[in-house]
Design an enzyme around this catalytic site. Structure first.
Site, mmCIF file in Angstrom:
data_model
loop_
_atom_site.group_PDB
_atom_site.id
_atom_site.type_symbol
_atom_site.label_atom_id
_atom_site.label_comp_id
_atom_site.label_asym_id
_atom_site.label_seq_id
_atom_site.Cartn_x
_atom_site.Cartn_y
_atom_site.Cartn_z
ATOM 1 C CE LYS A 74 -4.488 0.888 0.139
ATOM 2 N NZ LYS A 74 -5.404 0.270 -0.847
ATOM 3 C CB THR A 92 -2.897 -3.132 -0.551
ATOM 4 O OG1 THR A 92 -4.105 -2.859 -1.252
ATOM 5 C CG2 THR A 92 -1.993 -4.005 -1.409
ATOM 6 N NE ARG A 127 29.652 27.742 -8.250
ATOM 7 C CZ ARG A 127 29.426 26.526 -8.767
ATOM 8 N NH1 ARG A 127 28.813 26.412 -9.933
ATOM 9 N NH2 ARG A 127 29.793 25.442 -8.116
ATOM 10 C CD GLN A 158 31.011 17.710 -9.019
ATOM 11 O OE1 GLN A 158 31.095 18.914 -8.758
ATOM 12 N NE2 GLN A 158 30.759 17.265 -10.248
ATOM 13 C CG HIS A 189 22.385 26.210 -12.838
ATOM 14 N ND1 HIS A 189 23.683 25.900 -12.491
ATOM 15 C CD2 HIS A 189 21.902 25.108 -13.463
ATOM 16 C CE1 HIS A 189 23.966 24.677 -12.896
ATOM 17 N NE2 HIS A 189 22.899 24.167 -13.487
#
Length: 290
Positions: A12, A57, A174, A217, A245
């Protein structure tokens, strides 16, 4: 050539559960999305349609609500209770997976005082958990999703390969923004789940804020490393970080400069950075991530 049944499971999905604890005038609210998935001796059901081994379920849904009557506690503990019940009470069920999302609410105020029973939905991330149990062993993965964070500076991206299709300019300053989806695998089920979650969440945020980032990263690794450093009972961390971005808006057509103050927040496409940080002696994952 023989045709055979492969791996299978059923359950379910997305049982929406809200519990209000009314033990005092100050109510507590728990808001969950619970999904159950079971597997085991289901060959006859698939090949002949026989249902004597099928826990409906609808029954699974009812079990979620019935177990909530006794209280929920941490979502990891609630998931363990459910998973163990389904496997231990049904001979044909050999494995249970319970996934849970917990939605956060904050209290409203009345004239500067906390309202005892009024709430507003928060947007600071959704707590998650996935619990597996096979009748002998349990695996628990905790996590968080949709945790949106942003550093307005201390992020660079340069030195990447350039070819005939590269148009992206290098930058030494940035905006770095992402919506964190993180999950961490516990090496034991004997854990203070709420304290562990709180520590892991704080570690993710602290590492994001405190890392001078030359790539997303690098930030991902720092976040996973910090979680492992602060909780020895966590064996492995997986992170998925979409790069939200923010592009500097060109105001020159209007005779205006833009000293890094006005940005266009792009919706898509976006870079997606994913990775795993783990202890080199971490115990096997089993089915924890399935």
């Amino acid at each position: 050539m023989a045709i055979v049944l492969g791996g299978n499971r059923y359950g379910k999905a997305e049982v929406r559960l809200v519990r209000v604890d009314r033990d005092s005038a100050r109510h507590e609210l728990t808001d969950l999305n619970v999904s159950v998935s079971l597997s085991g001796d289901m060959t006859d059901t698939h090949l002949t349609g026989a249902n004597e081994k099928v826990l409906a379920t609808d029954t699974q849904k009812n079990t979620v609500f019935a177990f909530a009557r006794d209280g929920i506690g941490s979502i990891e503990a609630f998931g363990l209770r459910l998973a163990r019940h389904f496997v231990d009470s049904q001979e044909a069920i050999h494995h249970a997976r319970v996934t849970l999302e917990q939605f956060s609410w904050t209290r409203l105020e009345i004239d500067g005082e906390e309202a005892p029973h009024s709430f507003a939905r928060r947007g600071d991330g959704t707590r998650t958990a996935t619990v597996h149990y096979d009748g002998t062993q349990a695996w628990v993965v905790s996590g968080i999703s949709d945790l949106t964070v942003l550093n307005s500076t201390d992020s660079e991206f340069w030195g990447f390969p350039r070819d005939q299709y590269t148009t992206l300019a290098e930058t030494k300053d940035r905006i770095l923004a992402t919506a964190v989806t993180a999950s961490w695998r516990h090496s034991t089920t004997e854990t203070d789940w709420d304290a562990s979650y709180s520590t892991a969440r704080k570690s993710l945020l602290s590492a994001f804020a405190g890392t001078y980032s030359r790539s997303l990263q690098q930030t991902l690794y720092a976040m996973g490393e910090r979680v492992l450093q602060t909780d020895p009972a966590i064996a492995e961390v997986r992170l998925s970080l979409p790069n939200k971005h923010h592009f500097l808006s060109d105001l020159s057509p209007f005779g205006l400069d833009n000293p890094g103050e006005v940005f266009y927040a792009a919706d898509r496409p976006y870079g997606l950075i994913e990775g795993t940080v783990l202890r080199d002696d971490a115990p096997p994952a089993g089915p924890a991530w399935d």
